[in-house]
Enzyme design. Sequence first.
Site, PDB file in Angstrom:
ATOM      1  N   LEU A 153       0.861  -1.198   0.000  1.00 51.47           N
ATOM      2  CA  LEU A 153       0.000   0.000   0.000  1.00 51.47           C
ATOM      3  C   LEU A 153       0.896   1.247   0.000  1.00 51.47           C
ATOM      4  O   LEU A 153       1.069   1.920   1.020  1.00 51.47           O
ATOM      5  CB  LEU A 153      -0.944   0.009   1.207  1.00 51.47           C
ATOM      6  CG  LEU A 153      -2.022   1.093   1.162  1.00 51.47           C
ATOM      7  CD1 LEU A 153      -3.142   0.721   0.214  1.00 51.47           C
ATOM      8  CD2 LEU A 153      -2.590   1.371   2.559  1.00 51.47           C
ATOM      9  N   ARG A 176       5.597  -3.835   5.076  1.00 48.97           N
ATOM     10  CA  ARG A 176       6.465  -4.302   6.170  1.00 48.97           C
ATOM     11  C   ARG A 176       6.063  -3.657   7.489  1.00 48.97           C
ATOM     12  O   ARG A 176       6.239  -4.239   8.545  1.00 48.97           O
ATOM     13  CB  ARG A 176       7.935  -4.002   5.843  1.00 48.97           C
ATOM     14  CG  ARG A 176       8.474  -4.965   4.816  1.00 48.97           C
ATOM     15  CD  ARG A 176       9.763  -4.497   4.253  1.00 48.97           C
ATOM     16  NE  ARG A 176       9.598  -3.241   3.525  1.00 48.97           N
ATOM     17  CZ  ARG A 176      10.534  -2.667   2.780  1.00 48.97           C
ATOM     18  NH1 ARG A 176      11.717  -3.233   2.694  1.00 48.97           N
ATOM     19  NH2 ARG A 176      10.310  -1.539   2.149  1.00 48.97           N
ATOM     20  N   ARG A 232       5.345  -6.367  -9.666  1.00 44.96           N
ATOM     21  CA  ARG A 232       6.413  -6.990 -10.445  1.00 44.96           C
ATOM     22  C   ARG A 232       6.222  -8.516 -10.451  1.00 44.96           C
ATOM     23  O   ARG A 232       5.877  -9.103  -9.418  1.00 44.96           O
ATOM     24  CB  ARG A 232       7.788  -6.678  -9.836  1.00 44.96           C
ATOM     25  CG  ARG A 232       8.331  -5.327 -10.222  1.00 44.96           C
ATOM     26  CD  ARG A 232       8.733  -5.243 -11.693  1.00 44.96           C
ATOM     27  NE  ARG A 232       9.277  -3.940 -12.037  1.00 44.96           N
ATOM     28  CZ  ARG A 232       8.585  -2.913 -12.518  1.00 44.96           C
ATOM     29  NH1 ARG A 232       7.276  -3.015 -12.712  1.00 44.96           N
ATOM     30  NH2 ARG A 232       9.180  -1.780 -12.823  1.00 44.96           N
ATOM     31  N   GLU A 261       9.587 -11.066 -18.523  1.00 51.74           N
ATOM     32  CA  GLU A 261       8.905 -10.366 -19.637  1.00 51.74           C
ATOM     33  C   GLU A 261       9.843 -10.192 -20.821  1.00 51.74           C
ATOM     34  O   GLU A 261      11.029  -9.957 -20.621  1.00 51.74           O
ATOM     35  CB  GLU A 261       8.420  -9.000 -19.154  1.00 51.74           C
ATOM     36  CG  GLU A 261       7.363  -9.142 -18.085  1.00 51.74           C
ATOM     37  CD  GLU A 261       6.979  -7.817 -17.442  1.00 51.74           C
ATOM     38  OE1 GLU A 261       7.367  -6.754 -17.965  1.00 51.74           O
ATOM     39  OE2 GLU A 261       6.313  -7.856 -16.410  1.00 51.74           O
ATOM     40  N   HIS A 279       2.031  -5.733 -19.765  1.00 56.87           N
ATOM     41  CA  HIS A 279       2.657  -4.676 -18.950  1.00 56.87           C
ATOM     42  C   HIS A 279       2.260  -3.269 -19.458  1.00 56.87           C
ATOM     43  O   HIS A 279       3.117  -2.485 -19.876  1.00 56.87           O
ATOM     44  CB  HIS A 279       4.193  -4.828 -18.950  1.00 56.87           C
ATOM     45  CG  HIS A 279       4.862  -4.116 -17.806  1.00 56.87           C
ATOM     46  ND1 HIS A 279       5.984  -4.589 -17.168  1.00 56.87           N
ATOM     47  CD2 HIS A 279       4.570  -2.932 -17.186  1.00 56.87           C
ATOM     48  CE1 HIS A 279       6.352  -3.746 -16.226  1.00 56.87           C
ATOM     49  NE2 HIS A 279       5.497  -2.728 -16.207  1.00 56.87           N
TER      50      HIS A 279
HETATM   51  P1  NAP Z   1       5.856   2.651  -3.332  1.00 56.52           P
HETATM   52  O1  NAP Z   1       5.094   3.904  -3.104  1.00 56.52           O
HETATM   53  O2  NAP Z   1       7.268   2.577  -2.873  1.00 56.52           O
HETATM   54  O3  NAP Z   1       5.020   1.453  -2.683  1.00 56.52           O
HETATM   55  C1  NAP Z   1       5.547   0.192  -2.484  1.00 56.52           C
HETATM   56  C2  NAP Z   1       4.887  -0.406  -1.257  1.00 56.52           C
HETATM   57  O4  NAP Z   1       5.376  -1.739  -1.074  1.00 56.52           O
HETATM   58  C3  NAP Z   1       5.177   0.357   0.011  1.00 56.52           C
HETATM   59  O5  NAP Z   1       3.969   0.599   0.655  1.00 56.52           O
HETATM   60  C4  NAP Z   1       6.069  -0.562   0.836  1.00 56.52           C
HETATM   61  O6  NAP Z   1       5.749  -0.418   2.210  1.00 56.52           O
HETATM   62  C5  NAP Z   1       5.697  -1.940   0.304  1.00 56.52           C
HETATM   63  N1  NAP Z   1       6.813  -2.873   0.365  1.00 56.52           N
HETATM   64  C6  NAP Z   1       8.038  -2.712  -0.194  1.00 56.52           C
HETATM   65  N2  NAP Z   1       8.803  -3.786   0.062  1.00 56.52           N
HETATM   66  C7  NAP Z   1       8.047  -4.656   0.758  1.00 56.52           C
HETATM   67  C8  NAP Z   1       8.281  -5.949   1.298  1.00 56.52           C
HETATM   68  N3  NAP Z   1       9.467  -6.564   1.181  1.00 56.52           N
HETATM   69  N4  NAP Z   1       7.269  -6.555   1.946  1.00 56.52           N
HETATM   70  C9  NAP Z   1       6.069  -5.931   2.089  1.00 56.52           C
HETATM   71  N5  NAP Z   1       5.796  -4.710   1.605  1.00 56.52           N
HETATM   72  C10 NAP Z   1       6.776  -4.075   0.955  1.00 56.52           C
HETATM   73  O7  NAP Z   1       5.903   2.277  -4.864  1.00 56.52           O
HETATM   74  P2  NAP Z   1       4.822   2.616  -5.998  1.00 56.52           P
HETATM   75  O8  NAP Z   1       5.155   3.899  -6.637  1.00 56.52           O
HETATM   76  O9  NAP Z   1       3.456   2.398  -5.447  1.00 56.52           O
HETATM   77  O10 NAP Z   1       5.192   1.459  -7.068  1.00 56.52           O
HETATM   78  C11 NAP Z   1       5.134   0.115  -6.675  1.00 56.52           C
HETATM   79  C12 NAP Z   1       5.631  -0.790  -7.772  1.00 56.52           C
HETATM   80  O11 NAP Z   1       4.658  -0.899  -8.806  1.00 56.52           O
HETATM   81  C13 NAP Z   1       6.876  -0.316  -8.532  1.00 56.52           C
HETATM   82  O12 NAP Z   1       8.059  -0.557  -7.793  1.00 56.52           O
HETATM   83  C14 NAP Z   1       6.807  -1.125  -9.797  1.00 56.52           C
HETATM   84  O13 NAP Z   1       7.468  -2.359  -9.605  1.00 56.52           O
HETATM   85  C15 NAP Z   1       5.304  -1.372  -9.984  1.00 56.52           C
HETATM   86  N6  NAP Z   1       4.771  -0.641 -11.140  1.00 56.52           N
HETATM   87  C16 NAP Z   1       4.158  -1.332 -12.137  1.00 56.52           C
HETATM   88  C17 NAP Z   1       3.632  -0.655 -13.218  1.00 56.52           C
HETATM   89  C18 NAP Z   1       2.944  -1.369 -14.324  1.00 56.52           C
HETATM   90  O14 NAP Z   1       2.928  -0.854 -15.437  1.00 56.52           O
HETATM   91  N7  NAP Z   1       2.339  -2.528 -14.088  1.00 56.52           N
HETATM   92  C19 NAP Z   1       3.751   0.729 -13.312  1.00 56.52           C
HETATM   93  C20 NAP Z   1       4.368   1.399 -12.287  1.00 56.52           C
HETATM   94  C21 NAP Z   1       4.875   0.710 -11.186  1.00 56.52           C
HETATM   95  P3  NAP Z   1       6.869  -0.675   3.358  1.00 56.52           P
HETATM   96  O15 NAP Z   1       8.097   0.062   2.920  1.00 56.52           O
HETATM   97  O16 NAP Z   1       6.229  -0.146   4.605  1.00 56.52           O
HETATM   98  O17 NAP Z   1       7.072  -2.151   3.398  1.00 56.52           O
HETATM   99  C1  8YV Z   2       7.230   0.848 -17.027  1.00 56.03           C
HETATM  100  C2  8YV Z   2       6.721   0.368 -14.750  1.00 56.03           C
HETATM  101  O1  8YV Z   2       8.201   1.790 -16.707  1.00 56.03           O
HETATM  102  O2  8YV Z   2       7.203   2.482 -13.852  1.00 56.03           O
HETATM  103  C3  8YV Z   2       7.316   1.260 -13.735  1.00 56.03           C
HETATM  104  O3  8YV Z   2       7.867   0.723 -12.784  1.00 56.03           O
HETATM  105  O4  8YV Z   2       6.694  -0.808 -14.600  1.00 56.03           O
HETATM  106  C4  8YV Z   2       6.160   0.927 -15.982  1.00 56.03           C
HETATM  107  O5  8YV Z   2       5.685   2.214 -15.853  1.00 56.03           O
HETATM  108  C5  8YV Z   2       6.648   1.059 -18.341  1.00 56.03           C
HETATM  109  O6  8YV Z   2       6.095  -0.156 -18.736  1.00 56.03           O
HETATM  110  C6  8YV Z   2       7.641   1.534 -19.371  1.00 56.03           C
HETATM  111  O7  8YV Z   2       7.482   0.949 -20.580  1.00 56.03           O
END
Ligand code: NAP
Ligand code: 8YV
Length: 314
Positions: A153, A176, A232, A261, A279
């Site tokens: 979250l 965490r 991820r 991927e 993705h």
């Molecule tokens: P964020 O604000 O840092 O949120 C990550 C959350 O995960 C935090 O609340 C963190 O809380 C928790 N966390 C981290 N490590 C953990 C662990 N080992 N166990 C349990 N909880 C854990 O990041 P965000 O901006 O929301 O982005 C999250 C992720 O989404 C990115 O890193 C990326 O991999 C993915 N993403 C995917 C797409 C897509 O296109 N599908 C696009 C953008 C991002 P605590 O630190 O309190 O544990």
């Molecule tokens: C990718 C993402 O960057 O921001 C991230 O962590 O996983 C995505 O936004 C995007 O798919 C770029 O092509």
Amino acid sequence: MKNKESLLVVNDFHPPTIARLDQIYQTHKLWQVDSAEQQHFLQSIAADCRAAACASWHCEPAVYSMPQLQVISCFGVGVDGIDFKATNLGGITVTNTPDVLNDTVADIALGLVLATARKLVNADAFVRQGQWLKKAFPMGMSLTGKTLGIIGLGRIGEAIAQRALSFNLNIAYHNRSSKAVPHRYCASLEELAQISDILVNVLPGGKLTEDIINADVFEALGPQGIFINVGRGSSVDQAALIHALSQNTIAGAGLDVYAKEPQVPAALLNLHNVVLLPHIGSGTNETRQAMGQLVIDNLHAYFNGKPLLSPVEA
Ligand code: NAP
Ligand code: 8YV
């Protein structure tokens, strides 16, 4: 007129942003150079090159050894493609593109929730194949009153929770540590899975989260449970997920991300209780444009001696 600053562009992460970088900087495009020539190419620009622009999901290792490099401005928020041991060693600061993609990724998460709970993709095929003329389509699962468990979250997780509340879903989460939000906190993944009807993963990649969503979590989610992944693929034991889907020990899954991927295992392609996306969480013109702007703004701040907008704490 002052010469343009030199900028290494490591990979072809977003052509419209790279076109804008071409206007502002003297760009040097590593991906256009044969791999056998890349070392020599990097050496030839090393003396002038203080900054690089790069995808957040992959950086060529040789880049970290450039002696003058101080900043890598990454396109993407998840920086699991960056070697932070190497950047720390080289005194290089990494920036990423947080927040500007929260809404778009959260939209896709809710899209996957609806697509799986109401079997939207199968329903579309059902109509196209003329099956509606012969029988009724199977029932779906209502969202109202169900519990959506969010693993991770953070910025995107909170945007998902905000949307889920308007579907009358209850929210629970696992991080965490707990935070000051009105949602139920679960200290373990299994506890969260146990109380969730739908489990959404938004965890970052990297060693700390590798395979932590495993067979025990799917067992706790149970035969009516739905798993969504917009975080991820590396944080999920993909073999355990395929087993749970094929044995119907969970009801379904909606996936935007995968272990390796763009490879998607045939076992997943052959299943009908999973919705598969390539993705596209952040994949809108507007959001990719905003991500690109933040890449540019970080570089602008660096070259003008201003604080970076979104440095990643390594
Ligand atoms: P964020 O604000 O840092 O949120 C990550 C959350 O995960 C935090 O609340 C963190 O809380 C928790 N966390 C981290 N490590 C953990 C662990 N080992 N166990 C349990 N909880 C854990 O990041 P965000 O901006 O929301 O982005 C999250 C992720 O989404 C990115 O890193 C990326 O991999 C993915 N993403 C995917 C797409 C897509 O296109 N599908 C696009 C953008 C991002 P605590 O630190 O309190 O544990
Ligand atoms: C990718 C993402 O960057 O921001 C991230 O962590 O996983 C995505 O936004 C995007 O798919 C770029 O092509």
